[in-house]
Scaffold this motif. Structure first.
Motif, mmCIF file in Angstrom:
data_model
loop_
_atom_site.group_PDB
_atom_site.id
_atom_site.type_symbol
_atom_site.label_atom_id
_atom_site.label_comp_id
_atom_site.label_asym_id
_atom_site.label_seq_id
_atom_site.Cartn_x
_atom_site.Cartn_y
_atom_site.Cartn_z
ATOM 1 N N ARG A 86 -0.115 -4.792 3.770
ATOM 2 C CA ARG A 86 0.604 -4.384 4.966
ATOM 3 C C ARG A 86 1.116 -5.620 5.693
ATOM 4 O O ARG A 86 0.404 -6.625 5.790
ATOM 5 C CB ARG A 86 -0.330 -3.572 5.857
ATOM 6 C CG ARG A 86 0.343 -2.945 7.082
ATOM 7 C CD ARG A 86 -0.663 -2.076 7.830
ATOM 8 N NE ARG A 86 -0.095 -1.584 9.077
ATOM 9 C CZ ARG A 86 0.636 -0.489 9.179
ATOM 10 N NH1 ARG A 86 0.912 0.189 8.082
ATOM 11 N NH2 ARG A 86 1.117 -0.092 10.334
ATOM 12 N N SER A 132 0.814 -1.209 0.000
ATOM 13 C CA SER A 132 0.000 0.000 0.000
ATOM 14 C C SER A 132 0.848 1.258 0.000
ATOM 15 O O SER A 132 0.389 2.314 -0.427
ATOM 16 C CB SER A 132 -0.927 0.008 1.220
ATOM 17 O OG SER A 132 -0.176 0.071 2.426
ATOM 18 N N GLY A 183 -4.920 2.279 -0.182
ATOM 19 C CA GLY A 183 -4.243 1.889 1.043
ATOM 20 C C GLY A 183 -4.706 0.575 1.587
ATOM 21 O O GLY A 183 -5.694 0.000 1.169
ATOM 22 N N GLN A 212 -4.105 -2.899 1.713
ATOM 23 C CA GLN A 212 -3.732 -4.276 1.421
ATOM 24 C C GLN A 212 -2.240 -4.439 1.235
ATOM 25 O O GLN A 212 -1.565 -3.569 0.735
ATOM 26 C CB GLN A 212 -4.475 -4.791 0.201
ATOM 27 C CG GLN A 212 -4.327 -3.955 -1.035
ATOM 28 C CD GLN A 212 -5.250 -4.422 -2.108
ATOM 29 O OE1 GLN A 212 -5.961 -5.396 -1.948
ATOM 30 N NE2 GLN A 212 -5.250 -3.742 -3.231
ATOM 31 N N SER A 259 -5.210 -2.441 8.063
ATOM 32 C CA SER A 259 -5.283 -1.246 7.244
ATOM 33 C C SER A 259 -4.292 -0.219 7.755
ATOM 34 O O SER A 259 -3.922 -0.207 8.929
ATOM 35 C CB SER A 259 -6.700 -0.651 7.291
ATOM 36 O OG SER A 259 -7.632 -1.567 6.778
ATOM 37 N N VAL A 294 -2.186 1.842 -4.301
ATOM 38 C CA VAL A 294 -3.024 0.755 -4.779
ATOM 39 C C VAL A 294 -4.315 1.318 -5.328
ATOM 40 O O VAL A 294 -4.593 2.503 -5.208
ATOM 41 C CB VAL A 294 -3.321 -0.267 -3.653
ATOM 42 C CG1 VAL A 294 -2.069 -1.014 -3.261
ATOM 43 C CG2 VAL A 294 -3.924 0.410 -2.435
ATOM 44 N N SER A 296 -8.282 -0.058 3.479
ATOM 45 C CA SER A 296 -8.553 -1.060 2.463
ATOM 46 C C SER A 296 -10.014 -1.425 2.378
ATOM 47 O O SER A 296 -10.497 -1.860 1.369
ATOM 48 C CB SER A 296 -7.716 -2.311 2.732
ATOM 49 O OG SER A 296 -8.074 -2.863 3.972
#
Length: 666
Positions: free
Chosen positions: A602, A590, A598, A600, A607, A594, A623
């Motif tokens: 991580r 992210s 943001g 996904q 999130s 993306v 996300s």
């Protein structure tokens, strides 16, 4: 008499000299053709615009009234008269317009005015060009915090010698004021065709399975229409609907090639199609979410087929027969073919499958013709697809119907960079189909969402994306018969692996990538820092660029392992044994940007606490979103789960000069 004899000898001598000169020219031409490896013609703009050793400067001089009107009505994609100065040379009465599809709509719905642009040098002055280039694309790097994903992909295509657009960075100014750093691209149109194939070039198409109301029509809808018609405002259990606007992926190329300038003419927006509103999709094994979304979207079966209904065109085990796509030809899901219709991703023609001999079954291809084409041209395409998808297709028949070598180069880069917002993803789009004398070829386009930016699942999905089943998890490989014909051929599979080996050993490990990275960061760092319209802050950019560098290195390690057999190279193989997959615990996709801004990828699976990635560095949300699963803007419902886990469920993949351009091989 003597004089006549003397004259005759002189004439004979001149004729012999002319013949020798002709043979010498033919020998030179043959040698030059062998060196270039194609019948393309050299164009001046290759050096003046696309010499990547320096950034070009594009200064737009437009009346304040027209500029304000362009920004206010960007989605109309109408040209405005202006003067454009490129590297000190001024071109008067040039056409300027905003360009894009869903990205254009999203920027228009935001507080940003950072549109992608198309400059048409001959819009008002016949024959005017910029060193032979009639149009220039300026991409805004939407949803890409690294500012270099797309440039990197084109550099890799150039390194392998694939047919692809030339690129460079551009410092863009409007009426004397710096507007931002853009990626300048050679559009896939006439100048491109002449450069690559000569003046006697073939036909070019831009198929797209995710069009609503026909090619380019997504731009005709405002965001409230899109959300309403596509079920975005339906009740969901998504994790986070904070009210921030998540950006969607940049499908900036969709239906954007002017198509004989038909798309530039005044036209009324098409009425939104009527979409069913009673379809639901249950979440994956990693989620209990149930999202409401229209039939035909990724993750949803067609509304008119029961779950247990057998597919037409399948064998006794339910496996699609080679050359006969699954389904009834009326629409599919998760990229499954749909012949004449269906939802996003549900078009078998856009997936380049053979459907039948009826030209009407491939309307998605014909209506996207870049040049004027006839039924005779179309029959050559259908015949080629039929040969490619035939059960008995062999090396010779494939070579007759497709430019095998170039398609394999395309596949190698496409797979390495994990670009799922394209032909190998659940939505078959963002590519050009070139046909010449019955032979098909693929030209790449739109790579701002590469390296996990689109339906990527976890970081492991991207880093360990399987090279021998290089499709989104929701895509049945049999629905990409065009590629499977090559992957199932031992000779061509080995050749494809060789191109992947070149990318790993020569480009990444051999210094090509480091050269690209060092050059680009040196060229654009200050431009990004001062960029008044950037979607990201300078700190976000530097963090994203560093993350991209680590991602590329790990991706190369995974590809190398898959090539030497230490890592499974298929989805099934990785599902059976994930123990050897590359550890991606330090990768946060992210950070690079993306499709929904943001969340996904991580490392902790959570999130992001901040809202990075929105326009002007602003909020883009986490996300979770209220978009249907699998559609642009939605987090994937699953993937090759977690850092090293595997899931079968649907909805996310599993998955000092010109650098590459100067190193182009033949």
């Amino acid at each position: 008499m003597i004089d006549n004899q003397h004259i005759g000898k002189c004439i004979l001598t001149l004729l012999l000299a002319a013949i020798l000169a002709l043979f010498g020219f033919l020998a030179y031409w043959s040698s030059a053709s062998a060196q270039t490896g194609s019948s393309g013609l050299s164009m001046a703009y290759e050096n003046t615009l696309f010499d990547t050793s320096s950034v070009i400067e594009v200064d737009i001089d437009i009346s304040e009234e027209d500029w304000a009107d362009l920004l206010e009505n960007a989605t109309a994609e109408e040209y405005y008269d202006c003067n454009v100065t490129v590297n000190g040379t001024t071109y008067e009465h040039v056409g300027l317009r905003a360009k894009g599809n869903t990205s254009l709509s999203m920027v228009a719905a935001s507080d940003s005015d950072r549109y992608s642009f198309k400059i048409k040098f001959d819009e008002y002055v016949d024959g005017q060009s910029c060193d032979g280039l009639s149009k220039l694309v300026l991409n805004n790097n939407y949803s890409d915090a690294t500012m270099m994903k797309e440039a990197l992909c084109y550099d890799m295509f150039a390194f392998l010698g694939a047919d692809a657009s030339l690129y460079n960075y551009a410092k863009v100014s409007v009426n004397g004021e710096y507007w931002g750093v853009y990626l300048a691209l050679e559009p896939v149109e006439e100048s491109f065709a002449i450069r690559n194939y000569g003046s006697d070039y073939g036909q070019l198409y831009k198929p797209d399975s995710m069009e609503m109301g026909g090619p380019g029509k997504m731009k005709d809808f405002d965001m409230s229409q899109i959300r309403e018609e596509l079920g975005f405002d339906a009740d969901t259990d998504s994790a986070d609907t904070t009210g921030s606007k998540p950006p969607t992926p940049d499908n900036s190329a969709a239906a954007d090639s002017d198509r004989n300038d038909s798309s530039d003419s005044d036209s009324k927006p098409a009425a939104p199609p009527q979409m069913p509103d009673d379809q639901t999709s249950t979440g994956s094994s990693n989620s209990d979410d149930t999202r409401t979304s229209p039939s035909g979207f990724p993750g949803n079966p067609p509304s008119d087929l029961p779950d247990t209904a057998p597919d037409k065109n399948t064998d006794d085990q339910g496996k699609p027969e080679r050359g006969k796509p699954p389904g009834d030809g009326q629409g599919g899901f998760n990229g499954s073919p749909g012949g004449k219709g269906g939802g996003f991703g549900g078009d078998s023609a856009a997936s380049l499958n053979y459907i039948d001999d009826e030209l009407s079954s491939y309307e998605t291809i014909w209506e996207s013709s870049v040049f004027k084409s006839t039924d005779k041209d179309h029959r050559r395409v259908v015949s080629a697809l039929k040969n490619i998808c035939a059960d008995d297709a062999d090396s010779d028949s494939l070579a007759e119907s497709m430019d095998v070598d170039n398609v394999l180069r395309y596949m190698a880069v496409q797979t390495f960079v994990v670009n799922l917002d394209g032909l190998t993803g659940s939505m078959a789009h963002n590519y050009y189909l070139y046909e010449d004398d019955g032979q098909l070829n693929i030209i790449p386009w739109d790579y701002n969402l590469a390296f996990g930016g689109f339906q990527s699942g976890s970081a492991s999905d991207t880093i360990n994306f399987p090279i021998d089943t290089p499709f989104s998890s929701g895509v049945d490989p049999e629905d990409r018969q065009f590629f499977m014909a090559l992957l199932e051929n031992e000779t061509y599979l080995a050749q494809y692996h060789e191109y992947l080996t070149q990318l790993v050993e020569e480009y990444v490990n051999g210094g090509g990538f480091d050269s690209f990275y060092d050059r680009v960061t040196a060229q654009i760092d200050e431009l990004v820092q001062d960029d008044p319209t950037s979607f990201y802050t300078y700190d976000e950019y530097t963090s994203a660029a560093a993350m991209l560098k680590e991602t590329v290195k790990l991706r190369a390690a995974s590809v190398q392992g898959q090539l030497d057999g230490s890592i499974p190279s298929t989805r099934d193989g990785q599902s059976a044994d994930s123990s050897s997959l590359i550890d991606t615990s330090a990768i946060d996709l992210s950070v690079m940007g993306v499709m929904n801004g943001g969340g996904q990828g991580r490392p902790d699976g959570q999130s992001r606490p901040d809202s990075q990635g929105g326009p002007n560095g602003g909020s883009s949300g986490d996300s979770g979103s209220d978009f249907p699963s699998g559609f642009p803007g939605a987090p994937p419902s699953s993937g090759i789960g977690g850092d090293n886990g595997i899931s079968d469920s649907q909805g996310g993949p599993l998955v000092d000069s010109n650098d590459g351009q100067a190193a182009k091989q033949t």
